[in-house]
Design an enzyme around this catalytic site. Structure first.
Site, PDB file in Angstrom:
ATOM      1  N   ARG A  48       0.843  -1.186   0.000  1.00 53.46           N
ATOM      2  CA  ARG A  48       0.000   0.000   0.000  1.00 53.46           C
ATOM      3  C   ARG A  48       0.886   1.247   0.000  1.00 53.46           C
ATOM      4  O   ARG A  48       1.632   1.478   0.969  1.00 53.46           O
ATOM      5  CB  ARG A  48      -0.911   0.015   1.230  1.00 53.46           C
ATOM      6  N   GLU A  89       0.634   4.289   0.770  1.00 54.02           N
ATOM      7  CA  GLU A  89      -0.027   5.334   1.541  1.00 54.02           C
ATOM      8  C   GLU A  89       1.002   6.041   2.403  1.00 54.02           C
ATOM      9  O   GLU A  89       1.775   5.402   3.114  1.00 54.02           O
ATOM     10  CB  GLU A  89      -1.128   4.716   2.421  1.00 54.02           C
ATOM     11  N   ARG A 149      -0.340   1.940  13.343  1.00 53.57           N
ATOM     12  CA  ARG A 149      -1.159   0.797  12.940  1.00 53.57           C
ATOM     13  C   ARG A 149      -1.032   0.445  11.463  1.00 53.57           C
ATOM     14  O   ARG A 149      -1.717  -0.442  10.987  1.00 53.57           O
ATOM     15  CB  ARG A 149      -2.628   1.067  13.284  1.00 53.57           C
ATOM     16  N   HIS A 150      -0.167   1.154  10.718  1.00 50.43           N
ATOM     17  CA  HIS A 150      -0.049   0.931   9.286  1.00 50.43           C
ATOM     18  C   HIS A 150       1.362   0.541   8.866  1.00 50.43           C
ATOM     19  O   HIS A 150       2.351   1.007   9.446  1.00 50.43           O
ATOM     20  CB  HIS A 150      -0.450   2.191   8.510  1.00 50.43           C
ATOM     21  N   GLU A 192      -9.574  -2.101  14.025  1.00 59.76           N
ATOM     22  CA  GLU A 192     -10.034  -2.971  12.942  1.00 59.76           C
ATOM     23  C   GLU A 192      -8.917  -3.931  12.536  1.00 59.76           C
ATOM     24  O   GLU A 192      -7.798  -3.512  12.282  1.00 59.76           O
ATOM     25  CB  GLU A 192     -10.441  -2.130  11.728  1.00 59.76           C
ATOM     26  N   SER A 248     -11.288  -6.684   7.095  1.00 56.18           N
ATOM     27  CA  SER A 248     -12.304  -6.101   6.228  1.00 56.18           C
ATOM     28  C   SER A 248     -12.819  -7.216   5.329  1.00 56.18           C
ATOM     29  O   SER A 248     -12.035  -8.024   4.823  1.00 56.18           O
ATOM     30  CB  SER A 248     -11.711  -4.974   5.387  1.00 56.18           C
ATOM     31  N   ARG A 288      -1.039  -6.636  12.321  1.00 56.58           N
ATOM     32  CA  ARG A 288      -1.953  -5.870  13.171  1.00 56.58           C
ATOM     33  C   ARG A 288      -2.627  -6.776  14.197  1.00 56.58           C
ATOM     34  O   ARG A 288      -2.766  -6.403  15.373  1.00 56.58           O
ATOM     35  CB  ARG A 288      -3.000  -5.155  12.321  1.00 56.58           C
TER      36      ARG A 288
END
Length: 446
Positions: free
Chosen positions: A217, A219, A225-226, A369, A372, A420
């Site tokens: 990713r 991002e 958390r990423h 979370e 998903s 995670r």
């Protein structure tokens, strides 16, 4: 050498077999041979202490007249096991001899036995090739390994087939700009942000499929958390009634995984001061709309945006922990704007499609979370309409969409970020410490 001579059996070896530190209690009063790393050392003049670390734990070794190499040197120690209530595991080794197998050529940049995750975290990651040897660090990675093992074992027991999908792709599974670009022999290509599109195609082959593989990713976040590369545990299953079948599967997996951790990682959880949660037989469900209303009315937290923000996730989990004694909660019925283009629309009470809501869900665990998922679109025209609604290029998606002309069954699935989940289970504040060699926006080494 004659034929009869060559046929003579070799003389039995008198060398002691290797003993692991965790098994010293089985050899009380007996000679043993240990191999491992110098975890710590002390020289008190006439007596030397070596804490030896191997893959199973640590052992205190005591001798005299020893030449102590630098910490992290790999050594072989032979000696006699003696009970000692203050030693790790209740036993120590009285050293007869110590052989240096490979000496450290310089002092470690980190004092591994004294490392703490909340002290100089960037330094620990800069020297990850050494810091990963720490007892706490490897405990986290072992727990993650057991989660992955449980994932394989449970899904195979449920009739799933493991697949491998491309990590160099021509288009993203979820659209958007969070894709790493690369030059593929003069053409634009990307690192896969998800195996989603391929695992859906493979439902038409095996009906039930899963994959354990890294995803990427692009991002530019800098949160605890990423990660920009992480290990994704992906599932897709065909011939479902709706998303409840998918949630029930994940419920079963979580139950199985936690039992596996109780059997295999009790020592690691004790070392890290963490507890393994009980998984409800039926994890509570709440719609996104109801969840937003609950955290506002009960906690006074106003939720912005189209999803739950991190504080809302934390408060929602707090509510279900207090009211239903559950560390887990499914948040369901996400709006179309908060889900990828392939998510199936929900139905109204009269059976017609609701264009505003989907059959997508998230699983929250201890305030964050971790999953998903949802039911996917399986009808060709509905998929085309969704691609258009998301302003995506039909031609660019044709390698995926064409299969839906050929009888795809109702299907759905989910994806779990292994790091995670590991971090949340163990109370690790930053997900980077739940990966051996993390990749974030500032880190490409080691």
């Amino acid at each position: 050498m004659t034929t009869s001579e060559s046929a003579q059996p070799a003389a039995p070896s008198t060398r002691l077999p290797r003993t692991l530190t965790r098994d010293l209690g089985q050899h009380d009063g007996q000679p043993v041979r240990l191999q491992g790393f110098v975890h710590a050392r002390r020289d008190l003049g006439g007596v030397q202490f070596v804490v030896l670390r191997d893959k199973s734990g640590v052992a205190q070794c005591v001798g005299s007249g020893l030449h102590l190499p630098l910490p992290e040197s790999s050594v072989e120690i032979t000696g006699t096991v003696k009970a000692h209530k203050k030693a790790p595991g209740g036993f120590e080794v009285q050293v007869g001899s110590m052989k240096v197998l490979s000496a450290a050529t310089q002092a470690s940049p980190l004092e591994i036995p004294k490392m703490e995750w909340n002290v100089n975290p960037e330094t620990m990651l800069d020297y990850r090739y050494v810091s990963v040897r720490g007892l706490r660090e490897r405990a986290a990675l072992k727990v993650q390994g057991e989660i992955v093992y449980a994932f394989h074992t449970y899904l195979r027991g449920q009739g799933f087939t493991e697949i491998s999908t491309p990590k160099i792709v021509s288009a993203g599974a979820e659209g958007g700009a969070n894709l790493f670009k690369l030059d593929y022999f003069g053409e634009q290509a990307y690192l896969a942000q998800s195996p989603q599109l391929y695992k859906q195609i493979m439902v038409g082959v095996f009906e039930r499929v899963y994959e354990v593989a890294p995803v990427y990713r692009a991002e530019e976040h800098a949160t605890s958390r990423h990660l920009n590369e992480y290990l994704s545990l992906d599932v897709e299953m065909g011939f479902i009634d709706d998303e409840e079948d998918v949630m029930n599967l994940e419920n079963g997996f979580m139950t199985f995984a936690m039992e596996r951790l109780r059997e295999s990682c009790a020592a690691e959880f004790e070392l890290l001061g963490a507890t393994i949660p009980e998984v409800p037989r039926h994890i509570p469900r709440i719609t996104l709309l109801e969840a937003r209303k609950l955290v506002t009315e009960k906690f006074g937290h106003q939720v912005g945006g189209k999803d739950l923000d991190p504080e809302a996730e934390r408060l929602l989990c707090q509510h279900f922990s207090e009211t239903e004694n559950s560390d887990f909660v499914f948040v369901t019925k996400y709006p179309r704007a908060a889900r990828p283009f392939y998510t199936h629309a929900d139905h109204t009470e009269d059976g017609s499609l609701n264009p505003d809501l989907t059959r997508g869900f998230d699983l929250l665990f201890r305030g964050i979370e971790i999953t998903s998922g949802g039911q996917r679109i399986h009808e060709y025209q509905m998929l085309m309409n969704s691609i258009d609604a998301y302003k995506m290029n039909r031609e660019a998606m044709s390698g995926y969409s064409e299969v839906f002309k050929y009888g795809m069954p109702p299907h759905g699935g989910f994806a779990i970020g292994a790091e995670r989940l590991t971090a949340r289970l163990l109370g690790i504040a930053n997900v980077r410490y739940a990966r051996a060699f993390p990749r974030d926006r500032n880190r490409l080494t080691p």
